[in-house]
Design an enzyme around this catalytic site. Structure first.
Site, short mmCIF file in Angstrom:
data_model
loop_
_atom_site.label_atom_id
_atom_site.label_comp_id
_atom_site.label_asym_id
_atom_site.label_seq_id
_atom_site.Cartn_x
_atom_site.Cartn_y
_atom_site.Cartn_z
N ASP A 12 3.60 95.51 -54.91
CA ASP A 12 2.07 95.61 -55.13
C ASP A 12 1.73 96.19 -56.44
OD1 ASP A 12 -0.59 94.82 -54.38
OD2 ASP A 12 -0.76 97.01 -54.35
N SER A 13 0.77 95.71 -57.02
CA SER A 13 0.19 96.52 -58.27
C SER A 13 -0.24 98.14 -58.02
CB SER A 13 -0.97 95.84 -58.67
OG SER A 13 -1.92 95.90 -57.82
N TYR A 44 -3.77 94.72 -61.72
CA TYR A 44 -3.26 93.42 -62.40
C TYR A 44 -4.39 92.40 -62.55
CZ TYR A 44 1.90 94.40 -61.50
OH TYR A 44 3.12 94.87 -61.67
N GLY A 45 -5.53 92.59 -61.53
CA GLY A 45 -6.53 91.68 -61.45
C GLY A 45 -7.26 91.08 -62.42
N CYS A 75 0.52 91.85 -53.68
CA CYS A 75 -0.59 91.92 -54.44
C CYS A 75 -1.25 90.24 -54.60
CB CYS A 75 -0.22 92.31 -55.88
SG CYS A 75 -1.57 91.93 -56.94
N ASN A 76 -2.47 89.97 -54.38
CA ASN A 76 -3.01 88.87 -54.43
C ASN A 76 -2.72 88.15 -55.69
OD1 ASN A 76 -4.56 87.43 -51.82
ND2 ASN A 76 -4.51 89.75 -51.64
N THR A 77 -3.03 88.95 -56.85
CA THR A 77 -3.10 88.48 -58.41
C THR A 77 -1.79 87.97 -58.59
OG1 THR A 77 -4.85 89.96 -58.82
CG2 THR A 77 -3.90 89.10 -60.52
N GLU A 154 -11.26 102.11 -54.03
CA GLU A 154 -10.53 103.35 -54.39
C GLU A 154 -11.39 104.73 -54.55
OE1 GLU A 154 -7.58 102.50 -57.57
OE2 GLU A 154 -6.71 101.22 -56.21
N CYS A 186 -7.95 89.85 -51.35
CA CYS A 186 -7.40 91.06 -52.35
C CYS A 186 -7.22 92.13 -51.25
CB CYS A 186 -8.51 91.34 -53.33
SG CYS A 186 -7.98 93.23 -54.03
N THR A 187 -6.04 92.78 -51.49
CA THR A 187 -5.52 93.79 -50.36
C THR A 187 -6.31 94.82 -50.24
OG1 THR A 187 -4.01 94.84 -52.19
CG2 THR A 187 -3.10 93.17 -50.40
N HIS A 188 -7.35 95.19 -51.17
CA HIS A 188 -8.43 96.42 -51.17
C HIS A 188 -9.59 96.08 -50.30
CE1 HIS A 188 -6.18 98.23 -54.53
NE2 HIS A 188 -6.86 99.23 -54.54
#
Lengths: 268, 268
Positions: A12-13, A44-45, A75-77, A154, A186-188
């Site tokens: 992941d980023s 990365y997004g 990571c989705n991006t 975050e 997005c994982t967040h």
């Protein structure tokens, strides 16, 4: 030939992919996992396809050197931009988070009207749109980049007026489009689930790709007959490209398990 | 020995430093400038000192190779963490944004109660606190990291309820501490000036380091007798580490001049 004893690699980023690791650990507690968070270059997004592909190749290379048997791009991006390049370059199976999420969305929708939210990069790549359309050509997909959701998650501002106002600003148009399913691309975003659910209301099903991805990992290991043999206990370790301490601190919000054995790796 | 004909180098983690470049161009229109934005690794504000120092050294090296006569570190986080390392390594003068900003704050305050807002890295480094205290030992400095201000500025959400709510959340405690001067310790924050001013009220002077830094550049060139001789027209060019197009698009909000001649440089 896949070595069943090898660990799974999760890339992941930053910290967000820990939600995916969490889901994999729950479903496959017998597997060892090495997680790599590219915290020195996160996010990365907001970055270009070329840059994300270059970073993803470098990080995947580090995990492959450690003997992983399968790579999960959490990571989705990175999934959106780099999955084809990684599959071309690597000999092990590579799974992203977009296809599993798209499958689940198609299974969940009644009206065929699906919303997708993600980073600027993920939405710009049109990868969700194309994948959903290829699975169900009659579906309609409505997309929106929500750049403030990552910093909100975050910062820990996951309840209260600021995230609620941000969510209603981002999602207003999508609600007019009468979606019945919304992919958290997005994982967040699962950290903002409550706020997002409150904004879209009970008529919209939220799809979180973490669990869908863990299912895909399980299926792939099953097809390859590559589950780790029972015996020695499974191990978890973490590689980061910036300060391990910061990672441990922020990571706690994302993983329901201890984060230790963190090692710094140089990618610059 | 400084070559007066050389350009000034302005280095930032991304687009924010363009506000500093803008101020330098206004004060010193005869000087040529090369700007480097490390957009592939932006932001620096959330990253560790070691990583920021490594990145800053790499970027400074690229500018030095291009023959700059003076380096301006336009990024507050890089100024906070890396200025000593850069001064040790380079033979040209190196100016940061923190000392000029601190000087201006000390000159502006009546009560000696100064607030500083910045990224997590800038605040954690305690560089503003130490610099202000060394200039005026009787002053009291109150600090707050405001991580959401950068994404808000980059998203263009600089007016309205979301930034206003974020500002009042971040600044509430500082207002209780009765500051009369507030340092905008991040190059992105001037874009949120109106919202910040509305939150702190007319009794608080806002200090933006961009102009103070351009004055420091002018003074240094004067001391070294290194102003560019009149003659051929001055030139501006831009180096970025991620996609030039994105930089051009976002950069427009920060620089009141054309952004062209953008060149990609590899730092990975």
């Amino acid at each position: 030939m896949v070595d069943s004893n090898g660990p799974l690699g999760v890339f992941d980023s930053g910290v967000g992919g820990l939600t995916v690791m969490d889901a994999i650990m729950k479903r496959l507690p017998g597997e060892s996992i090495i997680y790599l968070g590219d915290t020195a270059r996160v996010p990365y997004g907001t970055k270009s396809a070329d840059t994300v592909i270059r970073y993803a190749k470098g990080c995947a290379g580090i995990l492959v050197e450690r003997g992983i048997k399968l790579l999960v791009v959490a990571c989705n991006t990175a999934s959106a931009y780099a999955i084809d390049a990684l599959r071309k370059e690597l000999t092990i199976p590579v799974l992203g988070v977009i296809e599993p999420g798209a499958r689940r969305a198609v299974a969940a929708t009644q009206s065929g009207r699906i919303g997708v939210i993600g980073t600027t990069g993920t939405i710009r790549s049109e990868r969700y749109q194309k994948t959903i359309k290829s699975l169900e050509p009659s579906s309609r997909v409505f997309c929106k980049a929500c750049p403030l959701f990552v910093p909100l998650a975050e910062e820990g501002w996951t309840t209260g007026s600021v995230p609620l106002l941000a969510a209603s600003t981002y999602l207003a148009e999508m609600l007019h489009q009468e979606i019945d399913t919304l992919v958290l691309g997005c994982t967040h975003y699962p950290l903002l689930k409550r706020v997002i659910a409150e904004t879209v209301g009970p008529g919209v099903t939220l799809v979180d790709s973490a669990e869908a991805t863990s299912e895909a990992v399980c299926n792939t290991l099953s097809e390859l007959n590559a589950f780790r043999p029972e015996g020695s206990p499974s191990q978890r370790s973490f590689l980061v490209t910036d300060d391990p301490e910061n990672f441990e601190r922020t990571g706690r919000r994302f993983l329901n398990d201890a984060i230790d054995a963190i090692e710094w790796v140089d990618v610059s």
